[in-house]
Design an enzyme around this catalytic site. Structure first.
Site, PDB file in Angstrom:
ATOM      1  N   LYS A   1       0.807  -1.217   0.000  1.00  0.00           N
ATOM      2  CA  LYS A   1       0.000   0.000   0.000  1.00  0.00           C
ATOM      3  C   LYS A   1       0.846   1.276   0.000  1.00  0.00           C
ATOM      4  O   LYS A   1       0.319   2.363  -0.268  1.00  0.00           O
ATOM      5  CB  LYS A   1      -0.945   0.003   1.204  1.00  0.00           C
TER       6      LYS A   1
ATOM      7  N   SER B   1      -3.566 -12.497   3.972  1.00  0.00           N
ATOM      8  CA  SER B   1      -3.944 -12.291   2.568  1.00  0.00           C
ATOM      9  C   SER B   1      -2.855 -12.807   1.622  1.00  0.00           C
ATOM     10  O   SER B   1      -3.151 -13.303   0.537  1.00  0.00           O
ATOM     11  CB  SER B   1      -4.238 -10.815   2.287  1.00  0.00           C
TER      12      SER B   1
END
Length: 294
Positions: free
Chosen positions: A42, A256
């Site tokens: 991110k 994830s």
């Protein structure tokens, strides 16, 4: 030549699976996004969102900025926003790991925790209310094209270059979908036959960073035409694979990333040959207070 911390975002390493991939005709490569200074993929989106927003004059140091996050985007926005003197409030579910909350606060952001039972959707609703009724401006990672363009400009080109154009499949968990949208757009421009594989949780599974969104919350940046296949992964599979990644590949990551690896290995088993690149989106130390590695 002097460099700033922001110059260290991107150009993350690709490493080959030595143990988990058992198909000798397939190369499985993990892209280690935990090597970004904020510890996750991110960082790329947050940097582009902040820099382009400042350039356009969408906000400045006097603006009350807000964003809903499940963790990694918030950390990246706090880290980068702090270097620009921005005033940021981050909103996340109260069941988020304390490492994430503490990291955001360490970088100088205000953190607001919303009830766990309404999930990230509830955090998004809270942020929307602040924008609509209290004069806040949202970064809006779910609808901001600067999110996916970060990966068009960096992640995609890095993968193409580092595989000498030999990549045949790209695998990524889908949350905001910025990573898969931008990388898909770039890779398909280089070779339209490259297969783009998205990863979603099975119904009822709770995997931080991977979502199957209700229609009204579907990220506006998502274009289903840019994804060739979607694999569904259970919570148990994602947890087990995160543990196996650490133990067998020495790759310490979150749930994830475990989910994406499950899909990548499932894919590898079906191929006669190929070069798969799978995103390892963050580091496992972000989850030590959870029961992930118990």
């Amino acid at each position: 030549m002097s460099r700033t911390i922001l110059d260290l975002i991107g150009n993350t390493p690709l490493v080959e699976s030595r143990v988990l991939n058992t198909n000798p005709n397939v190369t499985l490569l993990f892209k280690l996004e935990g090597h970004n200074p904020g510890g996750s993929v991110k960082d790329r989106a947050a940097l582009n969102i902040i820099q382009r927003g400042l350039e356009r004059g969408d906000f400045d140091t006097n603006t009350k900025l807000i964003e809903a996050t499940s963790g990694n985007t918030g950390i990246a926005l706090a880290m980068i926003g702090g270097t620009y003197g921005l005033n940021i409030e981050l909103v996340m579910p109260e069941n988020s790991t304390k490492e994430r909350v503490q990291t955001m606060r360490a970088y100088g952001a205000k953190v607001t925790l919303t009830p766990a039972d309404v999930g990230i959707e509830g955090a998004r609703d809270y942020a929307e209310d602040k924008v609509n009724n209290h004069g806040y401006v949202m970064f809006n990672q779910f609808g901001n094209a600067d999110n996916w363009k970060a990966h068009y400009q960096s992640t995609g080109p890095e993968i193409w270059e580092d595989t000498d154009g030999k990549v045949t499949h790209f695998v990524s968990s889908m949350g905001t979908t910025g990573t898969i949208m931008g990388t898909s757009t770039y890779l398909k421009e280089q070779n339209k036959d490259i297969q783009i594989v998205g990863v979603q949780p099975t119904d009822g599974a709770s995997i931080p960073g991977i979502r199957k969104w209700p229609e009204e919350y579907l990220p506006k940046i998502f274009d289903p035409k840019k994804v060739d296949q979607i694999f569904e992964v259970s919570q148990e599979e994602a947890i087990d694979m995160a543990k196996r990644l650490a133990k067998e590949e020495a790759i310490f990551s979150g749930m994830s990333s475990g989910g994406a690896t499950v899909a990548a290995l499932r894919l590898a088993d079906t191929l006669e040959s190929g070069v798969i690149v799978s995103i390892i989106c963050d580091r496992g130390d972000r989850y030590l207070s959870s029961d992930l590695f118990d």
